[in-house]
Design a protein around this motif. Structure first.
Motif, PDB file in Angstrom:
ATOM      1  N   GLU A  21       0.781  -1.443  -0.080  1.00  0.00           N
ATOM      2  CA  GLU A  21      -0.219  -0.128  -0.014  1.00  0.00           C
ATOM      3  C   GLU A  21       0.903   1.137   0.025  1.00  0.00           C
ATOM      4  O   GLU A  21       0.414   2.368  -0.551  1.00  0.00           O
ATOM      5  CB  GLU A  21      -0.755   0.034   1.164  1.00  0.00           C
ATOM      6  N   ARG A  22       1.870   1.093   0.623  1.00  0.00           N
ATOM      7  CA  ARG A  22       2.780   2.359   0.800  1.00  0.00           C
ATOM      8  C   ARG A  22       3.466   2.706  -0.711  1.00  0.00           C
ATOM      9  O   ARG A  22       3.529   3.806  -1.144  1.00  0.00           O
ATOM     10  CB  ARG A  22       4.237   2.442   1.417  1.00  0.00           C
ATOM     11  N   PHE A  24       1.592   2.442  -3.344  1.00  0.00           N
ATOM     12  CA  PHE A  24       0.517   3.195  -4.090  1.00  0.00           C
ATOM     13  C   PHE A  24       0.315   4.602  -3.611  1.00  0.00           C
ATOM     14  O   PHE A  24       0.319   5.649  -4.215  1.00  0.00           O
ATOM     15  CB  PHE A  24      -0.830   2.223  -3.759  1.00  0.00           C
ATOM     16  N   LYS A  30      -3.208   5.324   5.506  1.00  0.00           N
ATOM     17  CA  LYS A  30      -3.974   4.630   4.543  1.00  0.00           C
ATOM     18  C   LYS A  30      -3.468   3.297   4.374  1.00  0.00           C
ATOM     19  O   LYS A  30      -4.120   2.222   4.182  1.00  0.00           O
ATOM     20  CB  LYS A  30      -3.863   5.485   3.125  1.00  0.00           C
ATOM     21  N   ALA A  31      -1.957   3.043   4.386  1.00  0.00           N
ATOM     22  CA  ALA A  31      -1.438   2.005   4.281  1.00  0.00           C
ATOM     23  C   ALA A  31      -1.894   0.847   5.450  1.00  0.00           C
ATOM     24  O   ALA A  31      -2.502  -0.265   5.303  1.00  0.00           O
ATOM     25  CB  ALA A  31       0.072   1.899   4.198  1.00  0.00           C
ATOM     26  N   ILE A  34      -5.650   0.050   5.039  1.00  0.00           N
ATOM     27  CA  ILE A  34      -6.192  -0.964   3.962  1.00  0.00           C
ATOM     28  C   ILE A  34      -5.542  -2.213   4.245  1.00  0.00           C
ATOM     29  O   ILE A  34      -6.448  -3.303   4.143  1.00  0.00           O
ATOM     30  CB  ILE A  34      -5.521  -0.475   2.610  1.00  0.00           C
ATOM     31  N   ALA A  63      -5.006  -6.608  -1.753  1.00  0.00           N
ATOM     32  CA  ALA A  63      -4.777  -5.575  -1.334  1.00  0.00           C
ATOM     33  C   ALA A  63      -4.304  -4.383  -2.636  1.00  0.00           C
ATOM     34  O   ALA A  63      -4.597  -3.197  -2.657  1.00  0.00           O
ATOM     35  CB  ALA A  63      -3.253  -5.374  -0.667  1.00  0.00           C
ATOM     36  N   LYS A  64      -3.813  -5.092  -3.654  1.00  0.00           N
ATOM     37  CA  LYS A  64      -3.478  -4.354  -5.072  1.00  0.00           C
ATOM     38  C   LYS A  64      -4.974  -3.950  -5.499  1.00  0.00           C
ATOM     39  O   LYS A  64      -5.217  -2.882  -6.055  1.00  0.00           O
ATOM     40  CB  LYS A  64      -2.771  -5.031  -5.912  1.00  0.00           C
ATOM     41  N   CYS A  67      -6.122  -1.218  -3.302  1.00  0.00           N
ATOM     42  CA  CYS A  67      -5.668   0.057  -3.614  1.00  0.00           C
ATOM     43  C   CYS A  67      -6.047   1.067  -5.032  1.00  0.00           C
ATOM     44  O   CYS A  67      -6.097   1.929  -5.177  1.00  0.00           O
ATOM     45  CB  CYS A  67      -4.116  -0.229  -3.754  1.00  0.00           C
ATOM     46  N   GLU A  70      -9.416   2.328  -4.454  1.00  0.00           N
ATOM     47  CA  GLU A  70      -9.364   3.657  -3.880  1.00  0.00           C
ATOM     48  C   GLU A  70      -8.807   4.705  -4.539  1.00  0.00           C
ATOM     49  O   GLU A  70      -9.022   5.785  -4.479  1.00  0.00           O
ATOM     50  CB  GLU A  70      -8.364   3.315  -2.226  1.00  0.00           C
ATOM     51  N   TRP A  71      -7.842   4.253  -5.311  1.00  0.00           N
ATOM     52  CA  TRP A  71      -6.981   5.463  -6.114  1.00  0.00           C
ATOM     53  C   TRP A  71      -8.116   5.965  -7.287  1.00  0.00           C
ATOM     54  O   TRP A  71      -8.166   6.894  -7.528  1.00  0.00           O
ATOM     55  CB  TRP A  71      -5.803   4.631  -6.938  1.00  0.00           C
TER      56      TRP A  71
END
Length: 165
Positions: A21-22, A24, A30-31, A34, A63-64, A67, A70-71
């Motif tokens: 997550e970091r 991203f 946020k990391a 998630i 997780a990806k 992410c 969320e992005w």
């Protein structure tokens, strides 16, 4: 996966997830959020997860995907400036733009067939749903939906060809 197996691998997974997550967001909070979300989802589905098939790969993929979602949500939120989101109608040109928009829409509506125009008006001006339109016209709900879709596509293409989009 048993509860004991989950507890054994959870901390290792959390560290790996935070790292993903970091990459991203470059935001530790946020990391962590998630990572916790993914661990919660894994906890819920732990009885269906096979440890031998690779829990880490599943967690990283989850997780990806989260992410990316969320992005995309953040990107969609950023596309309209805050000033425009708060008060579009307070701009001096808003009445002129609204009138121009109505004129463009009316020109595009003129290109629809009578039945498409009638269904479009029932849906968008009278605010009727598909079932209500179907009951009022005697046309099947699937046909109403297809005709409305065709009408919207025609409108979009007409407006696009006119250079307004």
């Amino acid at each position: 996966m048993t509860t004991i197996e989950f507890e054994h691998i959870a901390e290792k997974l959390r560290l790996r997830l935070v790292k993903v997550e970091r990459e991203f967001f470059a935001d530790d909070d946020k990391a962590e959020d998630i990572a916790q979300e993914i661990l919660t989802r894994l906890w819920i589905m732990r009885d269906r997860v096979n440890v031998q098939l690779g829990v880490e790969a599943l967690a990283v993929r989850m997780a990806k995907n989260l992410c990316v979602s969320e992005w995309r949500r953040q990107k969609a939120h950023r596309t309209v400036p805050v000033d425009e989101r708060m008060s579009v109608d307070n701009r001096p040109t808003a009445p002129v733009e609204a009138k121009d928009g109505e004129m463009v829409l009316n020109r595009a509506l003129a290109g629809l067939t009578k039945s498409e125009l009638r269904l479009y008006r029932m849906r968008h001006e009278a605010d009727m749903d598909i079932q209500q339109i179907s009951a009022a016209t005697g046309i099947g709900a699937r046909s109403v939906s297809a005709m409305l879709s065709t009408a919207r596509r025609k409108l979009f293409e007409t407006i696009k060809r006119g250079g307004y989009l």
